[in-house]
Design an enzyme around this catalytic site. Structure first.
Site, PDB file in Angstrom:
ATOM      1  CD  GLU A 212      -2.765   8.320   2.911  1.00 27.76           C
ATOM      2  OE1 GLU A 212      -2.106   7.269   2.746  1.00 27.76           O
ATOM      3  OE2 GLU A 212      -3.118   8.726   4.041  1.00 27.76           O
TER       4      GLU A 212
ATOM      5  CD  GLU B  30      12.875   3.807   8.910  1.00 28.71           C
ATOM      6  OE1 GLU B  30      12.635   4.682   9.781  1.00 28.71           O
ATOM      7  OE2 GLU B  30      13.083   4.063   7.725  1.00 28.71           O
TER       8      GLU B  30
ATOM      9  CE  LYS C 268      -1.864   2.676   3.023  1.00 29.93           C
ATOM     10  NZ  LYS C 268      -1.750   3.973   2.292  1.00 29.93           N
TER      11      LYS C 268
ATOM     12  CB  CYS D  63      12.562   8.421   9.065  1.00 31.46           C
ATOM     13  SG  CYS D  63      13.607   7.499   7.964  1.00 31.46           S
TER      14      CYS D  63
ATOM     15  N   GLY E  76       6.768   4.512   8.685  1.00 29.40           N
ATOM     16  CA  GLY E  76       5.868   5.643   8.887  1.00 29.40           C
ATOM     17  C   GLY E  76       6.027   6.181  10.296  1.00 29.40           C
TER      18      GLY E  76
ATOM     19  CD  GLU F 235       9.651  11.667  12.566  1.00 27.41           C
ATOM     20  OE1 GLU F 235       8.611  10.983  12.639  1.00 27.41           O
ATOM     21  OE2 GLU F 235      10.697  11.275  12.002  1.00 27.41           O
TER      22      GLU F 235
ATOM     23  N   GLY G 185       2.757   3.089  13.939  1.00 27.81           N
ATOM     24  CA  GLY G 185       3.506   1.868  14.260  1.00 27.81           C
ATOM     25  C   GLY G 185       2.937   1.166  15.489  1.00 27.81           C
TER      26      GLY G 185
HETATM   27  P1  ADP Z   1       1.978  10.614   7.964  1.00 27.14           P
HETATM   28  O1  ADP Z   1       0.907  10.985   8.938  1.00 27.14           O
HETATM   29  O2  ADP Z   1       3.185  11.458   8.011  1.00 27.14           O
HETATM   30  O3  ADP Z   1       1.466  10.454   6.572  1.00 27.14           O
HETATM   31  P2  ADP Z   1       1.672   7.876   8.656  1.00 27.14           P
HETATM   32  O4  ADP Z   1       2.443   7.021   9.593  1.00 27.14           O
HETATM   33  O5  ADP Z   1       0.284   8.233   9.033  1.00 27.14           O
HETATM   34  O6  ADP Z   1       2.532   9.180   8.411  1.00 27.14           O
HETATM   35  O7  ADP Z   1       1.627   7.212   7.222  1.00 27.14           O
HETATM   36  C1  ADP Z   1       2.561   6.284   6.704  1.00 27.14           C
HETATM   37  C2  ADP Z   1       1.821   5.190   5.962  1.00 27.14           C
HETATM   38  O8  ADP Z   1       0.994   4.503   6.901  1.00 27.14           O
HETATM   39  C3  ADP Z   1       0.884   5.673   4.858  1.00 27.14           C
HETATM   40  O9  ADP Z   1       0.898   4.737   3.799  1.00 27.14           O
HETATM   41  C4  ADP Z   1      -0.467   5.681   5.550  1.00 27.14           C
HETATM   42  O10 ADP Z   1      -1.541   5.539   4.665  1.00 27.14           O
HETATM   43  C5  ADP Z   1      -0.332   4.457   6.436  1.00 27.14           C
HETATM   44  N1  ADP Z   1      -1.239   4.442   7.598  1.00 27.14           N
HETATM   45  C6  ADP Z   1      -1.718   5.498   8.289  1.00 27.14           C
HETATM   46  N2  ADP Z   1      -2.538   5.090   9.277  1.00 27.14           N
HETATM   47  C7  ADP Z   1      -2.587   3.741   9.224  1.00 27.14           C
HETATM   48  C8  ADP Z   1      -3.248   2.720   9.985  1.00 27.14           C
HETATM   49  N3  ADP Z   1      -4.046   3.031  10.999  1.00 27.14           N
HETATM   50  N4  ADP Z   1      -3.035   1.440   9.643  1.00 27.14           N
HETATM   51  C9  ADP Z   1      -2.220   1.119   8.629  1.00 27.14           C
HETATM   52  N5  ADP Z   1      -1.573   2.014   7.868  1.00 27.14           N
HETATM   53  C10 ADP Z   1      -1.746   3.314   8.158  1.00 27.14           C
END
Ligand code: ADP
Ligand code: MG
Length: 493
Positions: A185, A257, A182, A291, A235, A389, A240
């Site tokens: 977005e 990570e 995935k 990061c 992310g 961060e 995480g």
């Molecule tokens: P940011 O807020 O800086 O975009 P995120 O950690 O939210 O950082 O996003 C990193 C990735 O994790 C993106 O692909 C996002 O769509 C995905 N993501 C965000 N929330 C969730 C979640 N609850 N479960 C799984 N993936 C997620």
């Protein structure tokens, strides 16, 4: 995939089981150029049902498809072809990455080259995975088989879109896993272009699946799915933690990570010009959306004022501009959401510390999510801008008095991804290296990243390692095989 000269708005569906598939909801989401704020693409928004289709396809490809019959050398050859195809299309991919993420074109070109290098590295590593023979007694034989972990769910961020996809896909494919990836977005475009080559490169259907969509829906569905054997995530620390909780229900393997608040430590006597450059590069490269950004700049009191002044003078020359212009050294942040998040930290910083340079939106841009390179000084390590961060071009300069103080401040953080130390004193350099609780430590440099060396964090920066043989290891299980060589019965009963 369609794009017309007139509209330039591309549309992408999801890539599932070797087919382009529309969202089961029929919905699409917009993708923007963050320098113009214009929509440049529309992408099918993956639902839980779409995730299920992709996992089913990946499961079938892993459990019973032709993929299991491929040799490691076969998989290596496919990865080599992929690397070559990325190189052959590097200019177009770099331009697309640049437009979608807002990063300067020169950096985007490095990224595309790095993605190709990553696929090439794991192409070569695929058939070098070895088992062991275990020293059991002479009347038996015990050895280990290294087997793919299965279906890998992979969730990546928007700061290095194709590079992050390569760090996930390359080792998984080399290991013989099948993947459901995935993208973030905000930045799905380059990986969708690469996915469109899958069939031509020789991937059987279901081996590589790409499902686009939002984290809370598409991402969460992938993490929760019982058909997924492992989640690899890059992310935020907040997400995480949610992933670990959700993955606990199915006890799937997880590697993370996450973020950082990496210290970049400058001692009196460090090579002056290199150090000043390194302080800026450490935190402003890729607009600070890194990061491992060296967002805490720790400077020894003896050189503090002079160093701050030199940094500030040099930072004034950082060229903000349109991402596609070759002289641009900083583009816009990736999205409105990120612009708002970083801007609110900048406002907070003005209350918590003093501003040396920056502190807002550059006046020359009427559009685009630009933020000035911002340096706060006299920052306390307990300030929120020193602990949280920010993921943008915002530095906290913190004074310290001597080596133990530097180490104490550097380690006083919930994170432990990276750190750097600048000094000409080799004794001090390695003492500090050993004292830092971080997964990556640079000496007299910050940020160089090579596919041959491991990448990952201590503490709340996550667990598991990517790149090098360590990265492949995370996609392998270990099976112990015991062979009895003694024909006499056990004789227990
Ligand atoms: P940011 O807020 O800086 O975009 P995120 O950690 O939210 O950082 O996003 C990193 C990735 O994790 C993106 O692909 C996002 O769509 C995905 N993501 C965000 N929330 C969730 C979640 N609850 N479960 C799984 N993936 C997620
Ligand atoms: Mg988020």
């Amino acid at each position: 995939m369609s794009s017309t000269a007139k509209t330039i708005i591309r549309t992408y569906d999801n890539y599932i089981n070797g087919q382009w598939v529309k969202s089961s909801s029929g919905e699409m989401f917009p993708v923007y150029d963050p320098s113009t704020e214009e929509m440049i693409a529309q992408v099918s928004s993956g639902t839980a049902a779409d995730v299920h289709s992709a996992v089913k396809a990946a499961r079938a490809a892993f459990d019973s498809g032709p993929w299991r019959q491929t040799t490691a050398a076969d998989r290596g050859r496919i990865l080599y072809k992929l690397a070559e195809k990325i190189r052959a299309n590097a200019a177009q991919l770099a331009e697309l990455e640049c437009r979608n993420s807002g990063k300067p074109i020169v950096e985007a070109e490095y990224d595309i080259a790095d993605a190709a290098t990553c696929f090439e590295y794991y192409a070569g590593l695929a058939n070098k995975v070895l088992g062991h023979v275990n020293p059991v007694p002479a009347n038996a034989l015990s050895f280990t088989l290294r087997e793919p972990v299965g279906v890998a769910g992979q969730i990546i961020p928007w700061n290095y879109p194709l590079v992050m996809a390569s760090w996930k896909l390359a080792p998984a494919i080399a290991a013989g896993c099948t993947c459901v990836l995935k993208p973030a977005e905000q930045t799905p475009l380059t990986v969708m272009e690469v996915a469109s080559w899958s069939e031509e490169l020789g991937f059987p259907p279901g081996v590589v699946n790409i499902v686009n969509g939002f984290g809370e829906t598409t991402g969460a569905a992938l993490v929760a799915h019982p058909g997924v054997d492992k989640i690899a995530f890059t992310g935020s620390a907040a997400v995480g933690k949610m992933i670990v909780k959700s993955a606990a229900d199915t006890l799937k393997r997880v590697t993370l990570e996450l973020g950082g608040k990496s210290p970049n430590i400058f001692f009196d006597g460090a090579d002056w010009e290199a150090a000043v450059d390194g302080a800026l590069f450490g935190v402003f490269i890729n607009q600070g959306e890194v990061c491992s950004a060296g967002s805490r700049i720790l400077v020894e009191k003896k050189i503090y004022s002079k160093f701050l002044e030199a940094m500030t003078e040099k930072a004034k020359r950082i060229k903000l501009g349109a991402p596609l212009e070759r002289e641009t050294k900083m583009g816009p942040l990736v999205s409105k959401e990120q612009y708002d998040r970083v801007s609110s930290y900048v406002e907070l910083g003005k209350k918590e510390a003093k501003v040396a340079i920056g502190g807002g939106r550059p006046k020359q841009f009427s559009k685009g999510f630009y933020v000035e390179p911002t340096i706060f000084y006299d920052v306390d390590n307990s300030a929120r801008i020193s602990r949280e961060e920010i993921f943008g071009p915002v530095a906290s300069v913190i004074p310290f008095e001597g080596e133990p103080d530097a180490i104490r401040i550097a380690n006083d953080t919930p994170y432990g991804l990276a750190a750097a130390v600048w000094t000409r004193d080799i004794y001090k350099a390695f003492r500090v290296v050993k004292s830092l609780r971080a997964g990556i430590v640079w000496v007299n440099h910050m940020q160089p990243t090579y596919v041959e060396a491991p990448w990952g964090g201590y503490k709340q920066s996550g667990f598991g390692r990517e790149l090098g043989p360590w990265g492949l290891e995370e996609y392998l299980e270990t099976k112990q095989v015991f062979v009895n060589l003694d024909e006499t019965p056990i004789g227990w009963y």
